[in-house]
Design a protein around this motif. Structure first.
Motif, mmCIF file in Angstrom:
data_model
loop_
_atom_site.group_PDB
_atom_site.id
_atom_site.type_symbol
_atom_site.label_atom_id
_atom_site.label_comp_id
_atom_site.label_asym_id
_atom_site.label_seq_id
_atom_site.Cartn_x
_atom_site.Cartn_y
_atom_site.Cartn_z
ATOM 1 N N ASN A 110 30.976 39.442 33.762
ATOM 2 C CA ASN A 110 32.092 38.742 33.129
ATOM 3 C C ASN A 110 33.057 39.753 32.522
ATOM 4 O O ASN A 110 32.625 40.790 32.008
ATOM 5 N N LEU A 111 34.339 39.420 32.559
ATOM 6 C CA LEU A 111 35.329 40.237 31.859
ATOM 7 C C LEU A 111 35.676 39.546 30.550
ATOM 8 O O LEU A 111 36.117 38.394 30.546
ATOM 9 N N PHE A 112 35.439 40.239 29.429
ATOM 10 C CA PHE A 112 35.689 39.676 28.096
ATOM 11 C C PHE A 112 37.021 40.138 27.535
ATOM 12 O O PHE A 112 37.387 41.302 27.686
ATOM 13 N N GLY A 113 37.705 39.252 26.851
ATOM 14 C CA GLY A 113 38.960 39.595 26.170
ATOM 15 C C GLY A 113 39.816 38.358 26.028
ATOM 16 O O GLY A 113 39.687 37.408 26.814
ATOM 17 N N ARG A 114 40.689 38.338 25.005
ATOM 18 C CA ARG A 114 41.593 37.201 24.820
ATOM 19 C C ARG A 114 42.538 37.110 26.024
ATOM 20 O O ARG A 114 43.139 38.110 26.407
ATOM 21 N N GLY A 115 42.622 35.918 26.621
ATOM 22 C CA GLY A 115 43.515 35.708 27.762
ATOM 23 C C GLY A 115 42.856 35.889 29.128
ATOM 24 O O GLY A 115 43.484 35.645 30.146
ATOM 25 N N LEU A 415 46.465 21.604 40.662
ATOM 26 C CA LEU A 415 45.888 22.395 39.580
ATOM 27 C C LEU A 415 44.549 22.959 40.030
ATOM 28 O O LEU A 415 43.571 22.218 40.173
ATOM 29 N N ILE A 416 44.546 24.250 40.280
ATOM 30 C CA ILE A 416 43.330 24.898 40.768
ATOM 31 C C ILE A 416 42.829 25.830 39.671
ATOM 32 O O ILE A 416 43.422 26.883 39.424
ATOM 33 N N GLY A 417 41.783 25.446 38.992
ATOM 34 C CA GLY A 417 41.309 26.227 37.857
ATOM 35 C C GLY A 417 40.217 27.205 38.254
ATOM 36 O O GLY A 417 39.346 26.894 39.052
ATOM 37 N N PHE A 418 40.281 28.408 37.654
ATOM 38 C CA PHE A 418 39.235 29.400 37.914
ATOM 39 C C PHE A 418 38.471 29.765 36.642
ATOM 40 O O PHE A 418 37.670 30.679 36.629
ATOM 41 N N GLY A 419 38.742 29.040 35.564
ATOM 42 C CA GLY A 419 37.960 29.243 34.348
ATOM 43 C C GLY A 419 36.692 28.401 34.423
ATOM 44 O O GLY A 419 36.500 27.629 35.355
ATOM 45 N N LEU A 420 35.842 28.554 33.422
ATOM 46 C CA LEU A 420 34.662 27.696 33.298
ATOM 47 C C LEU A 420 34.675 27.099 31.889
ATOM 48 O O LEU A 420 35.170 27.736 30.954
ATOM 49 N N GLU A 430 36.035 35.174 24.507
ATOM 50 C CA GLU A 430 36.595 34.564 25.724
ATOM 51 C C GLU A 430 36.317 35.492 26.908
ATOM 52 O O GLU A 430 36.364 36.710 26.781
ATOM 53 N N HIS A 431 35.988 34.900 28.050
ATOM 54 C CA HIS A 431 35.744 35.721 29.244
ATOM 55 C C HIS A 431 36.048 34.944 30.508
ATOM 56 O O HIS A 431 36.260 33.735 30.478
ATOM 57 N N ILE A 432 36.068 35.681 31.619
ATOM 58 C CA ILE A 432 36.185 35.047 32.937
ATOM 59 C C ILE A 432 35.108 35.659 33.823
ATOM 60 O O ILE A 432 34.842 36.867 33.726
ATOM 61 N N ALA A 433 34.476 34.832 34.639
ATOM 62 C CA ALA A 433 33.465 35.343 35.568
ATOM 63 C C ALA A 433 34.187 36.137 36.655
ATOM 64 O O ALA A 433 35.144 35.640 37.261
ATOM 65 N N PHE A 438 37.785 37.307 41.387
ATOM 66 C CA PHE A 438 37.955 37.882 42.736
ATOM 67 C C PHE A 438 37.986 36.787 43.810
ATOM 68 O O PHE A 438 38.785 36.833 44.743
ATOM 69 N N GLY A 439 37.120 35.797 43.678
ATOM 70 C CA GLY A 439 37.113 34.671 44.628
ATOM 71 C C GLY A 439 38.444 33.931 44.581
ATOM 72 O O GLY A 439 38.946 33.455 45.605
ATOM 73 N N GLY A 440 39.012 33.864 43.368
ATOM 74 C CA GLY A 440 40.295 33.189 43.178
ATOM 75 C C GLY A 440 41.415 33.878 43.949
ATOM 76 O O GLY A 440 42.228 33.208 44.593
ATOM 77 N N ILE A 441 41.452 35.197 43.894
ATOM 78 C CA ILE A 441 42.516 35.923 44.610
ATOM 79 C C ILE A 441 42.426 35.600 46.109
ATOM 80 O O ILE A 441 43.425 35.291 46.767
#
Ligand code: BES
Ligand code: MN
Ligand code: MN
Length: 454
Positions: A110-115, A415-420, A430-433, A438-441
């Motif tokens: 996971n990548l952690f950070g605001r935003g 609306l295609i969301g890549f958050g969880l 806050e983080h993103i998997a 990468f799958g999103g790109i």
């Protein structure tokens, strides 16, 4: 080289560049971050140019600048408008972050950070998908307009005016947004409904000044007590909001839709783990998914007043404050609801306090059918990026621009969301998997490429 291989080969570069974007603390709510907001708008503009957009503008507003770009060099092909936001929520409380909010860090995939999830990471997905298409094929496969704003987290106040003054410019065959979440890990999702949001603040004043609670206590009204009594009366035992008329305009949701929502591969265990409360409850007669997707709410967001510092201070406060909000569903009208809420609150309050009632922002709910051909394209693109069929969901959050766009242009909004849901948007850590980033790109690059065939 094929598109997927090209994108695969650039993982490290993409991630490093996203981290650069995340290091800019573009907090829209705080004026001390104004220079960071401007820096972030320039960062977005520069990277749109690098992705291949020749027309890129930073548009000043009364508050924070918008970034607009377009590339209309694919005659006969569809035109999409991609929307996102570069502003972020405040990072406080800072001490609850495992690594600093504006120093992006990878841990356990996971990548952690605001935003990261909301919304810079998701905006970056589209920037890199478009750039990759340009680099592999020499051009964009479709016509693309891009609007990235800096006020989403404070209610998109300047946006409505901009949309109304630039209708011709913003016109597109579809709106594409990535600012939502997937239903769960490994479940690519397309969102077809969002709740609206009204946000309120009240200030109660009792005594003209703070009072010694020994000298006066017992003989004068206490606004903090009155405030808590007020909020104790705003839900009934079935956890329904007690505001006369609040539910009157709520559209009936068909049996078939409720069935489909309840049949989604949603995992109660994951939900409970993400929340971590001792027990769960909500409006009687509805399932958890329904409570979030199709029911309105009345929530207290913050109360304050009196003494909250170290130790004890015996005081009867002069004032008490509260921030609260209503999430709205079709066909509730925000202004009508605001009037009902104010009327009821004034009715419940005793004469012992004066009440200043403010509506800080209003926003309409949105729900729309998803049978236009573009949704099929989105679904198959997500399958290419994630190896799984996407599901259609309604979410509880709000994105003012989606309703504005839908009402103004009556076009499909994809609306295609890549958050969880458990990625701590608006909260510490806050983080993103990375697999979703990468799958999103990959998925979005395929999506835009496939749209050329529509
Ligand atoms: N990205 C969210 C909206 C969202 C969150 C949609 C979760 C679907 C699922 C957006 O940045 C946001 O936080 N919006 C605010 C509303 C705004 C008017 C402050 C919200 O929903 O509270
Ligand atoms: Mn967002
Ligand atoms: Mn947000």
């Amino acid at each position: 080289m094929n598109l997927a291989e090209f994108i695969e080969g650039r993982r490290d570069q993409h991630l490093a560049e996203l981290c650069e974007f995340l290091r800019i603390p573009s907090v829209s709510a705080k004026s001390e971050h104004k220079p960071d907001i401007e820096r972030a708008s320039r960062w977005v503009a520069d990277h749109l140019r690098a992705a291949g957009f020749k027309t890129v503008e930073i548009v000043p507003t009364n508050l924070h600048p918008l970034v607009y770009a377009e590339s209309l060099e694919a005659p006969g092909k569809p035109t999409i408008l991609f929307y996102g936001h570069y502003d972020v929520q405040p990072a406080e409380p800072l001490d609850l972050w495992t690594s600093p909010a504006f120093e992006p860090t990878v841990r356990n995939g996971n990548l952690f950070g605001r935003g990261t999830a909301d919304d810079k990471g998701q905006v970056h997905i589209h920037l890199k998908a478009l750039e990759s298409l340009r680099q592999v094929n020499g051009k964009f496969p479709i016509n693309v307009k891009v609007l990235i704003e800096g006020e989403e987290e404070v209610g998109s106040v300047s946006l409505w005016d901009y949309v109304q003054k630039n209708k011709e410019k913003l016109k597109a065959d579809a709106l594409v947004v990535s600012d939502t979440a997937m239903l769960g890990k490994g479940v690519p999702s397309i969102t077809y409904g969002l709740r609206g949001l009204n946000y309120y603040q009240i200030e109660l004043t009792g005594p003209a000044r703070d009072l010694h609670s020994g000298v006066y206590g017992g003989a004068v009204p206490n606004p903090l007590t009155i405030l808590t009594e007020l909020f104790a009366k705003l839900h009934d035992k079935n956890y329904r909001a007690v505001v006369p008329g609040f539910y009157d305009q709520v559209a009936k949701v068909s049996k078939a839709e409720r069935k489909a929502l309840n049949a989604l591969p949603w995992k109660r265990k994951e939900f409970e783990k993400a929340v971590g409360a001792p027990v769960y409850f909500g409006e009687a007669g509805f399932t958890t998914i329904e409570r979030i997707a199709i029911r309105p709410t009345f929530e207290l967001n913050g109360i304050w007043g009196g003494y909250i510092g170290e130790g004890a201070k015996t005081v009867i406060p002069s004032k008490a404050f509260a921030k609260f909000s209503t999430r709205l569903v079709p066909n509730q009208e925000p202004h009508k609801i605001a009037k009902l809420v104010e009327k009821h609150i004034r009715k419940l309050l005793p004469k012992a306090v004066h009440c200043k009632f403010e509506v800080l922002s209003t926003g309409k709910p949105w729900v729309a059918p998803y049978h236009a051909p573009i949704f099929k394209k989105a679904q198959s693109a997500l399958e290419k990026g994630f190896g799984k069929k996407a599901v259609f969901i309604r979410e509880g959050g709000s994105i003012p621009f989606v309703t504005q766009m839908h009402d103004t242009f009556k076009v499909p909004c994809v609306l295609i969301g890549f958050g969880l849901p458990d990625e701590n948007a608006h909260a510490p850590d806050e983080h993103i998997a990375l697999e979703n980033y990468f799958g999103g790109i990959k998925a979005i690059a395929h999506f835009y490429a496939d749209l050329a065939a529509l």
